[in-house]
Design a protein around this motif. Structure first.
Motif, PDB file in Angstrom:
ATOM      1  N   THR A   5      -4.244  -7.445  -5.795  1.00 30.29           N
ATOM      2  CA  THR A   5      -3.120  -8.210  -5.252  1.00 30.29           C
ATOM      3  C   THR A   5      -2.759  -9.373  -6.172  1.00 30.29           C
ATOM      4  N   PHE A   6      -3.760  -9.972  -6.797  1.00 30.65           N
ATOM      5  CA  PHE A   6      -3.496 -11.059  -7.743  1.00 30.65           C
ATOM      6  C   PHE A   6      -2.659 -10.542  -8.915  1.00 30.65           C
ATOM      7  N   ALA A   7      -3.051  -9.391  -9.463  1.00 27.27           N
ATOM      8  CA  ALA A   7      -2.312  -8.805 -10.588  1.00 27.27           C
ATOM      9  C   ALA A   7      -0.912  -8.382 -10.155  1.00 27.27           C
ATOM     10  N   PHE A   8      -0.797  -7.819  -8.952  1.00 20.90           N
ATOM     11  CA  PHE A   8       0.516  -7.396  -8.460  1.00 20.90           C
ATOM     12  C   PHE A   8       1.438  -8.601  -8.289  1.00 20.90           C
ATOM     13  N   GLY A   9       0.877  -9.718  -7.811  1.00 21.65           N
ATOM     14  CA  GLY A   9       1.680 -10.930  -7.647  1.00 21.65           C
ATOM     15  C   GLY A   9       2.207 -11.440  -8.978  1.00 21.65           C
ATOM     16  N   ILE A  10       1.352 -11.412 -10.024  1.00 19.75           N
ATOM     17  CA  ILE A  10       1.808 -11.841 -11.350  1.00 19.75           C
ATOM     18  C   ILE A  10       2.930 -10.934 -11.837  1.00 19.75           C
ATOM     19  N   GLY A  11       2.759  -9.620 -11.650  1.00 18.93           N
ATOM     20  CA  GLY A  11       3.803  -8.688 -12.072  1.00 18.93           C
ATOM     21  C   GLY A  11       5.100  -8.902 -11.318  1.00 18.93           C
ATOM     22  N   MET A  12       5.012  -9.138 -10.017  1.00 22.07           N
ATOM     23  CA  MET A  12       6.207  -9.364  -9.208  1.00 22.07           C
ATOM     24  C   MET A  12       6.908 -10.657  -9.624  1.00 22.07           C
ATOM     25  N   ARG A  13       6.129 -11.689  -9.949  1.00 22.81           N
ATOM     26  CA  ARG A  13       6.712 -12.959 -10.380  1.00 22.81           C
ATOM     27  C   ARG A  13       7.420 -12.816 -11.734  1.00 22.81           C
ATOM     28  N   ASN A  14       6.810 -12.111 -12.651  1.00 24.05           N
ATOM     29  CA  ASN A  14       7.435 -11.900 -13.958  1.00 24.05           C
ATOM     30  C   ASN A  14       8.692 -11.056 -13.848  1.00 24.05           C
ATOM     31  N   LEU A  15       8.646 -10.046 -12.976  1.00 23.97           N
ATOM     32  CA  LEU A  15       9.845  -9.228 -12.746  1.00 23.97           C
ATOM     33  C   LEU A  15      10.970 -10.075 -12.158  1.00 23.97           C
ATOM     34  N   ALA A  16      10.608 -10.982 -11.227  1.00 24.10           N
ATOM     35  CA  ALA A  16      11.620 -11.865 -10.636  1.00 24.10           C
ATOM     36  C   ALA A  16      12.228 -12.784 -11.689  1.00 24.10           C
ATOM     37  N   GLN A  17      11.418 -13.268 -12.625  1.00 23.56           N
ATOM     38  CA  GLN A  17      11.930 -14.130 -13.693  1.00 23.56           C
ATOM     39  C   GLN A  17      12.926 -13.373 -14.560  1.00 23.56           C
ATOM     40  N   ILE A  18      12.671 -12.092 -14.807  1.00 19.68           N
ATOM     41  CA  ILE A  18      13.588 -11.283 -15.618  1.00 19.68           C
ATOM     42  C   ILE A  18      14.881 -11.010 -14.861  1.00 19.68           C
ATOM     43  N   LEU A  19      14.744 -10.658 -13.580  1.00 21.63           N
ATOM     44  CA  LEU A  19      15.918 -10.258 -12.798  1.00 21.63           C
ATOM     45  C   LEU A  19      16.765 -11.444 -12.343  1.00 21.63           C
ATOM     46  N   PHE A  20      16.105 -12.517 -11.911  1.00 24.45           N
ATOM     47  CA  PHE A  20      16.824 -13.619 -11.270  1.00 24.45           C
ATOM     48  C   PHE A  20      16.931 -14.865 -12.141  1.00 24.45           C
ATOM     49  N   GLU A  64      -4.719   1.013  -0.111  1.00 18.54           N
ATOM     50  CA  GLU A  64      -5.052   2.342   0.423  1.00 18.54           C
ATOM     51  C   GLU A  64      -6.287   2.954  -0.234  1.00 18.54           C
ATOM     52  N   LYS A  65      -6.405   2.851  -1.546  1.00 16.23           N
ATOM     53  CA  LYS A  65      -7.515   3.467  -2.262  1.00 16.23           C
ATOM     54  C   LYS A  65      -8.799   2.647  -2.187  1.00 16.23           C
ATOM     55  N   PHE A  66      -8.697   1.423  -1.646  1.00 17.74           N
ATOM     56  CA  PHE A  66      -9.845   0.523  -1.714  1.00 17.74           C
ATOM     57  C   PHE A  66     -10.275   0.006  -0.338  1.00 17.74           C
ATOM     58  N   LEU A  67      -9.916   0.727   0.730  1.00 19.54           N
ATOM     59  CA  LEU A  67     -10.251   0.256   2.069  1.00 19.54           C
ATOM     60  C   LEU A  67     -11.759   0.169   2.282  1.00 19.54           C
ATOM     61  N   ASN A  68     -12.504   1.031   1.613  1.00 22.75           N
ATOM     62  CA  ASN A  68     -13.959   1.029   1.751  1.00 22.75           C
ATOM     63  C   ASN A  68     -14.666   0.478   0.522  1.00 22.75           C
ATOM     64  N   ALA A  69     -13.886  -0.066  -0.403  1.00 21.00           N
ATOM     65  CA  ALA A  69     -14.453  -0.627  -1.631  1.00 21.00           C
ATOM     66  C   ALA A  69     -14.777  -2.105  -1.424  1.00 21.00           C
ATOM     67  N   PRO A  70     -15.561  -2.709  -2.322  1.00 20.93           N
ATOM     68  CA  PRO A  70     -15.807  -4.155  -2.238  1.00 20.93           C
ATOM     69  C   PRO A  70     -14.497  -4.942  -2.223  1.00 20.93           C
ATOM     70  N   ARG A  71     -14.464  -6.028  -1.461  1.00 21.55           N
ATOM     71  CA  ARG A  71     -13.221  -6.761  -1.248  1.00 21.55           C
ATOM     72  C   ARG A  71     -12.655  -7.371  -2.521  1.00 21.55           C
ATOM     73  N   HIS A  72     -13.538  -7.695  -3.475  1.00 17.89           N
ATOM     74  CA  HIS A  72     -13.029  -8.364  -4.676  1.00 17.89           C
ATOM     75  C   HIS A  72     -12.099  -7.452  -5.477  1.00 17.89           C
ATOM     76  N   ILE A  73     -12.223  -6.129  -5.320  1.00 19.00           N
ATOM     77  CA  ILE A  73     -11.333  -5.215  -6.040  1.00 19.00           C
ATOM     78  C   ILE A  73      -9.896  -5.373  -5.535  1.00 19.00           C
ATOM     79  N   THR A  74      -9.735  -5.409  -4.215  1.00 17.57           N
ATOM     80  CA  THR A  74      -8.397  -5.604  -3.646  1.00 17.57           C
ATOM     81  C   THR A  74      -7.844  -6.980  -3.993  1.00 17.57           C
ATOM     82  N   MET A  75      -8.687  -7.984  -3.988  1.00 18.63           N
ATOM     83  CA  MET A  75      -8.244  -9.330  -4.345  1.00 18.63           C
ATOM     84  C   MET A  75      -7.682  -9.352  -5.761  1.00 18.63           C
ATOM     85  N   ILE A  76      -8.376  -8.690  -6.687  1.00 15.92           N
ATOM     86  CA  ILE A  76      -7.900  -8.635  -8.069  1.00 15.92           C
ATOM     87  C   ILE A  76      -6.592  -7.854  -8.159  1.00 15.92           C
TER      88      ILE A  76
END
Length: 292
Positions: free
Chosen positions: A99-114, A85-97
């Motif tokens: 989502t990459f960071a969010f994926g790592i966080g989601m994976r680590n959270l899954a390792q803790i929970l599951f 939402e905050k980066f719709l008009n920003a350079p694409r590499h910002i969103t890529m970074i």
């Protein structure tokens, strides 16, 4: 010959799952104009949502699809708010970074929970098989997966072509500025598109877990790249051609391992991708960046 035909059936079944992955990815890319590097982890969360629904309410594939869809719809809201939402008009590499960071966080959270151990997903669909010819088998699981993907694809086509929300999503995917001019709230419908694509990815994760009869927190690592590859073959934002890309990858994988070992599965996938892009840099699309 019969073994090759059996592998072709396996490839079509697996390719249908990849097609659903690619459809969801292309919906997100089409309405936001950006790629996601947390899509594989999103599919993992969809698979775990279904797994715990099976544990709680019994092995009902319909309930599994619903739970995966809802869980990943909610995750789609979070991903959109944090990464898009905050980066719709920003350079694409910002969103890529992001989502990459969010994926790592989601994976680590899954390792803790599951936990990191693989969890079995058994007997969701019966093991009964239909014999074609002398020894070619197609199982009820394969039929269920193929039918589920076809139903979801038909519903998505109806939604995109026959409803006000769907037509607004198509308009945004073609031109956000013009959509603003005619009164379409691009941010709202981008959120809906992100959630819809995320939900389809979650259902694809469920189908893979049911197909391989297991779910684990790192299963999304390779899936993220395969969904991206299938979408690239389709021109990134073209939904039908992205689905075709996923189907082709599934068939190529399974026909390839009939001649070699299953450990070379990914080699065939990405070799096929590179070959197509060398011949046609725009993939299956008629022109680069084609819109649905």
């Amino acid at each position: 010959m019969e073994y090759v035909l059996s592998q072709l059936i396996n490839g079509i079944c697996q390719g249908m799952i990849y097609a659903l992955m690619a459809i969801g990815y292309s919906v997100i890319a089409g309405v936001t104009g950006m790629v996601s590097f947390c899509y594989g982890d999103l599919m993992t969360m969809g698979a775990f949502a279904a797994f715990y629904m099976f544990e709680f309410a019994g092995s009902n594939i319909v309930l599994g699809v619903i739970s995966s869809f809802i869980a990943c719809w909610l995750l789609g809201i979070i991903i959109y708010k944090l990464c898009y939402e905050k980066f719709l008009n920003a350079p694409r590499h910002i969103t890529m970074i992001c989502t990459f960071a969010f994926g790592i966080g989601m994976r680590n959270l899954a390792q803790i929970l599951f936990g990191e151990a693989r969890k079995p997903v058994l007997n969701v669909v019966g093991n009964r098989a239909i014999i074609l010819g002398k020894s070619i088998r197609i199982t009820m699981l394969q039929i269920t997966i193929i039918v589920t993907v076809i139903i979801l694809a038909i519903l998505l086509s109806w939604f995109l072509n026959k409803t006000k929300w769907g037509l607004s999503l198509r308009a945004i995917s073609q031109d956000k500025t013009a959509s603003y001019v005619v009164g379409i709230n691009a941010k709202r419908y981008s959120l809906i598109g992100s959630c819809l694509g995320s939900s389809l990815g979650g259902v694809a994760g469920l189908l893979l877990a049911v197909y391989y009869q297991t779910v684990y927190v790192t299963m999304g690592n390779a899936l993220s790249m395969k969904s991206f590859s299938a979408t690239v073959l389709g021109g990134l934002t073209d939904v039908p051609l992205s689905a075709l890309g996923g189907l082709c990858i599934g068939v190529i994988e399974n026909l390839g391992i009939t001649l070699t070992d299953s450990s070379f599965r990914d080699l065939f996938t990405f070799s096929f991708l590179m070959l197509i892009l060398l011949i046609r840099p725009q993939g299956f699309a008629s022109k680069k960046g084609a819109r649905p």
